[in-house]
Design a protein around this motif. Structure first.
Motif: not given
Length: 147
Positions: A94-104
């Motif tokens: 299983x391949x997962x790409x998780x996205x999270x907003x950060x200041x940069x």
């Protein structure tokens, strides 16, 4: 889960989460930065056939099954890590790409798991190859979204 069962990479991309999401889930964009030909669009449950376009690796072919598409949060698929011919999908990683907003911009966390299910004679080499491959792919997506 053992430490050799998974590969994890994190990268902060100077791009909005919506841009990174599109690069991951639009099959044409994914094909561009991942350097692969795909036979169709991504949709949950869809099996997509892939063929490498990397110089010297054009013969590499595999399938991927799209598992999760949670907009701008999680994109996941399974694929036959270590054995492109593996018909037994219970052995696929299983391949997962998780996205999270950060200041940069956007933190992208990539996790590939399931190596411990591979036959012992293929496990270490599959892990080594995929670890190096994901290091390269994180730089490919950086170049793709940070233009």
């Amino acid at each position: 889960m053992s430490p050799t069962d998974r590969i994890e990479k994190q990268i902060v991309l100077r791009a909005p989460r919506s841009r990174v999401w599109r690069a991951l889930t639009n099959h044409e964009e994914f094909a561009s930065w991942f350097r692969v030909k795909l036979d169709g669009a991504f949709a949950v449950g869809q099996i997509v056939k892939a063929q490498s376009t990397y110089p010297g690796q054009e013969e590499a072919k595999w399938e991927m099954r799209i598992e999760v598409m949670e907009p701008e949060q999680l994109f996941a698929f399974t694929w036959p890590a270590g054995d492109a011919e593996a018909a037994d999908r219970s052995l696929w990683n299983r391949v997962e790409f998780r996205l999270e907003e950060v200041p940069e911009g956007t933190r992208l966390t990539l996790v590939e798991s399931g190596f411990d299910r591979l036959p012992p004679e293929r496990r270490a080499e599959a892990w080594r190859l995929n670890d190096g491959g994901w290091t390269e792919q994180t730089q490919n997506i950086r170049r793709h979204v940070e233009v």
